[in-house]
Structures are given as C-alpha cells and as structure tokens.
Design a protein around this motif. Structure first.
Motif, mmCIF file in Angstrom:
data_model
loop_
_atom_site.group_PDB
_atom_site.id
_atom_site.type_symbol
_atom_site.label_atom_id
_atom_site.label_comp_id
_atom_site.label_asym_id
_atom_site.label_seq_id
_atom_site.Cartn_x
_atom_site.Cartn_y
_atom_site.Cartn_z
ATOM 1 N N LYS A 107 51.073 24.978 55.674
ATOM 2 C CA LYS A 107 50.673 25.101 54.278
ATOM 3 C C LYS A 107 50.632 26.571 53.886
ATOM 4 C CE LYS A 107 47.527 22.784 51.068
ATOM 5 N NZ LYS A 107 46.402 21.818 50.970
ATOM 6 N N GLN A 108 50.942 26.810 52.611
ATOM 7 C CA GLN A 108 50.965 28.175 52.096
ATOM 8 C C GLN A 108 49.602 28.543 51.510
ATOM 9 O OE1 GLN A 108 53.480 29.370 48.551
ATOM 10 N NE2 GLN A 108 54.676 30.338 50.178
ATOM 11 N N TYR A 109 49.186 29.787 51.747
ATOM 12 C CA TYR A 109 47.917 30.290 51.236
ATOM 13 C C TYR A 109 48.159 31.622 50.537
ATOM 14 C CZ TYR A 109 45.724 26.673 54.059
ATOM 15 O OH TYR A 109 45.353 25.463 54.588
ATOM 16 N N ALA A 110 47.408 31.836 49.462
ATOM 17 C CA ALA A 110 47.553 33.068 48.684
ATOM 18 C C ALA A 110 46.223 33.805 48.614
ATOM 19 C CB ALA A 110 48.050 32.756 47.283
ATOM 20 N N LEU A 111 46.261 35.104 48.813
ATOM 21 C CA LEU A 111 45.083 35.952 48.702
ATOM 22 C C LEU A 111 45.099 36.646 47.347
ATOM 23 C CD1 LEU A 111 42.592 37.297 50.076
ATOM 24 C CD2 LEU A 111 44.147 39.130 50.787
ATOM 25 N N TYR A 112 43.930 36.642 46.679
ATOM 26 C CA TYR A 112 43.780 37.310 45.376
ATOM 27 C C TYR A 112 42.625 38.298 45.471
ATOM 28 C CZ TYR A 112 42.295 37.975 40.519
ATOM 29 O OH TYR A 112 41.919 38.529 39.315
ATOM 30 N N VAL A 113 42.871 39.542 45.065
ATOM 31 C CA VAL A 113 41.837 40.578 45.065
ATOM 32 C C VAL A 113 41.844 41.259 43.702
ATOM 33 C CG1 VAL A 113 41.031 42.733 46.088
ATOM 34 C CG2 VAL A 113 42.061 40.974 47.544
ATOM 35 N N ASN A 114 40.667 41.327 43.075
ATOM 36 C CA ASN A 114 40.504 42.037 41.806
ATOM 37 C C ASN A 114 39.612 43.233 42.058
ATOM 38 O OD1 ASN A 114 39.415 42.884 39.206
ATOM 39 N ND2 ASN A 114 40.313 41.017 38.377
ATOM 40 N N TYR A 115 40.144 44.432 41.772
ATOM 41 C CA TYR A 115 39.386 45.665 42.004
ATOM 42 C C TYR A 115 39.679 46.654 40.889
ATOM 43 C CZ TYR A 115 37.853 50.039 44.178
ATOM 44 O OH TYR A 115 37.244 51.250 44.432
ATOM 45 N N ARG A 116 38.636 47.031 40.158
ATOM 46 C CA ARG A 116 38.745 47.995 39.058
ATOM 47 C C ARG A 116 39.833 47.590 38.066
ATOM 48 N NH1 ARG A 116 37.873 53.871 42.153
ATOM 49 N NH2 ARG A 116 35.707 53.463 42.818
ATOM 50 N N ASP A 117 39.784 46.332 37.687
ATOM 51 C CA ASP A 117 40.692 45.759 36.678
ATOM 52 C C ASP A 117 42.149 45.701 37.145
ATOM 53 O OD1 ASP A 117 38.589 45.396 34.847
ATOM 54 O OD2 ASP A 117 38.785 47.465 34.137
ATOM 55 N N GLU A 118 42.372 45.913 38.413
ATOM 56 C CA GLU A 118 43.709 45.725 38.980
ATOM 57 C C GLU A 118 43.690 44.452 39.827
ATOM 58 O OE1 GLU A 118 46.323 47.531 38.329
ATOM 59 O OE2 GLU A 118 45.525 49.436 37.577
ATOM 60 N N GLU A 119 44.754 43.655 39.710
ATOM 61 C CA GLU A 119 44.835 42.387 40.430
ATOM 62 C C GLU A 119 45.943 42.456 41.487
ATOM 63 O OE1 GLU A 119 43.626 38.889 37.437
ATOM 64 O OE2 GLU A 119 45.344 40.061 36.743
ATOM 65 N N TYR A 120 45.571 42.126 42.721
ATOM 66 C CA TYR A 120 46.506 42.173 43.836
ATOM 67 C C TYR A 120 46.633 40.769 44.440
ATOM 68 C CZ TYR A 120 45.288 47.141 43.463
ATOM 69 O OH TYR A 120 45.054 48.413 42.988
#
Length: 301
Positions: A107-120
């Motif tokens: 299965k595929q998994y995605a990581l999301y990080v929000n830092y100082r209004d930037e989204e990674y």
C-alpha cells in the motif's frame, strides 16, 4: 646518468609535495535555511518517530535547531489520516497509537508536513521483505599478528535470505552487535534483488555472499550477541542510501566536492524557494538474533 635521473625525480616529487601545503581560504555561503525531515517508518512494535530540524552552515558542528511548530500527518491510499504529535519539544513527532498493525503490504503512504505556511509531501510504499532463514558463522585466524588493538581471530558471520521472484526489490541490512546498532553511514549495507545493483543477474536467488557477509564489522567472539534486520525499501530509497554511503566515504586525495543528496520530499508550491532535505521511507522489517557459540560454529574449510 641514472643517478641524475633519480635526483631530478626526487626534486620534482618534492616540489609537488610542497605545493600541497598551500593554505586555501574558502568562502562558503550559508545559503537558504531549509527544513530537514528524517522520516523512516516501519512495522516494528515501537514508537514511530519523525524528526524535524533546520539545516545549518557547512562548517557549523553544533546541534541542529529542532522544529517544534510543524504539522505532521501520514495518509494512506484511502485518505485515512494518522496525525503525529510533537513530543518533548525536541523536534520529534510520534504517532499516539500502535501504527504497525495498521500497515498494509504494497500500500502507498504519503507524508504531509506544514511548516511556516509551506507544505511539503513525499510518497513511499510498504513493500514486503523476505524472511531471514538462518545465521551461520565460522572461525577465522589471520596468519600474521597485529597490534594490541587489532583482533586477528574470531568468528565471521553471514545471514541467509532469498530475494523475491519479481525484479526491482531493494533492501537495507542493519546489524546490531552486543546491543549496539552499527550506524556508520559509510558502512550502510543495501541490496538490489539480492545483489549489488540492477541487472546483476541475482533476481530470485539467495543473497550473494558479499551481501550476506555485510553484517561483519570486525570479528565476533564467543558470547557476542548478533541481530540482523532486513528492511524492505523502494528503489528510490535504495539509491538515496547508496548516495549517503558514497558521500560519507568521500575523502582522501581523490575526493569529489561534497553535494546535497537528492530527496523524495517536495514543496507543494513549485514556485517556492523553500525546499526540504532528508527522506521519507516506510519499511517492513524481518529480523533474526543469535549468540555466537563456539560449539555451534560451522566447521572451517
């Protein structure tokens, strides 16, 4: 004439060596501060931790600045969210639940990080990993003696596992000796289809000998404990670890200029100059442990 030639050669060599003593002042720019994401999750029954920090100048040897005000969420392919919580205000984010039981193979998994209004974001796949069949060891002794700090005899170990039939399976081999994990980046042990690299003709076979013996960092002695972990990886993770190893061993007179290692983490705003460093991976882990016993060693050939 021969004596003159030797003398000229000596003078020429001395000139070359003396030229190596020149002091060069480097003007290294600090560059843009970047978010560093260390995110490698597994199915091991232990807390799953993601570490966030900030990059720093090349010659700055201080501890990196921890990032504690980010939002970190893992999503599976069905959009189920697993939010991470910041713990201890040291840049570590952890899942508040036993994540291992929720993982689904392939299965595929995605990581999301929000830092100082930037989204990674970054994506990885939870791939299967072969079982470790056994660990064997054999006694060796060098015919010459070394200094007091060099072991000249002991047991040399190898593990046995078989690569899957499908092509493109990649692995990370991690070794713990007497409770201490080998974390030397220059000794990272990885495998592609049970061999060294793509196209090696090793697909579907038992891991080749050098890979099986990559668990040795010096000799083992009677009574030493040994744990071998086999981690599944994606091909991009394999090449990431390969470059980490190459950069870590990059030294000496023929060293190449150091460079940032490519990452699978990207900024959702392609126009932003705020990029991220690090890597996101997710691995299934199989392991086997043993204690070196001289009475159970394989007979020497």
């Amino acid at each position: 004439m021969k004596r003159i030639f030797i003398y000229l050669t000596f003078l020429f060599s001395g000139a070359l060596l003396s030229s190596c003593e020149d002091v060069i002042q480097l003007d290294v720019q600090d560059g843009v501060e970047q978010l560093v994401i260390d995110a490698w999750l597994t199915n091991k029954a232990e807390p799953q931790i993601i570490k966030l920090s900030l990059s720093q100048p090349y010659f700055d040897n201080s501890e990196p600045t921890a990032v504690n005000d980010a939002t970190v969420i893992l999503f599976d392919a069905d959009s189920v969210a697993y939010p991470f919580q910041n713990i201890n205000s040291n840049g570590e984010y952890a899942l508040p639940e036993n994540f291992a039981s929720a993982l689904i193979e392939n299965k595929q998994y995605a990581l999301y990080v929000n830092y100082r209004d930037e989204e990674y974001a970054a994506v990885s796949i939870f791939k299967p990993v072969p079982a470790i069949d056994s660990i064997a060891y054999e006694f060796f002794e060098f015919p010459i003696s070394g200094d007091d700090s060099t072991e000249t005899s002991g047991y040399f170990a190898e593990f046995y596992a078989k690569d899957f039939e499908e092509e493109g399976d990649t692995y990370w081999i991690r070794t713990t000796k007497n409770g201490e994990l080998n974390i030397d980046p220059a000794q990272i042990a990885i495998s592609y289809d049970g061999g060294f690299s793509p196209g090696g003709g090793t697909n579907g076979l038992t891991f080749i000998l050098p890979i099986r013996q990559s668990i040795n960092d010096g000799f083992y002695q009677h009574g030493d404990s040994l744990k071998v972990e086999l981690w599944s990886t994606t091909p991009d993770a394999y090449f990431y670890l390969l470059q980490v190893r190459q950069e870590s061993a990059n030294g000496g007179i023929f060293a190449t200029p150091p460079a940032n290692i490519p990452t699978n983490i990207f900024n959702l705003n392609s126009n932003s100059d705020r990029k991220a460093l690090g890597f996101f991976g997710i691995s299934q882990v199989n392991e086997m442990s043993t204690v070196i016993d001289s009475t159970k060693a394989r007979p020497s050939e």
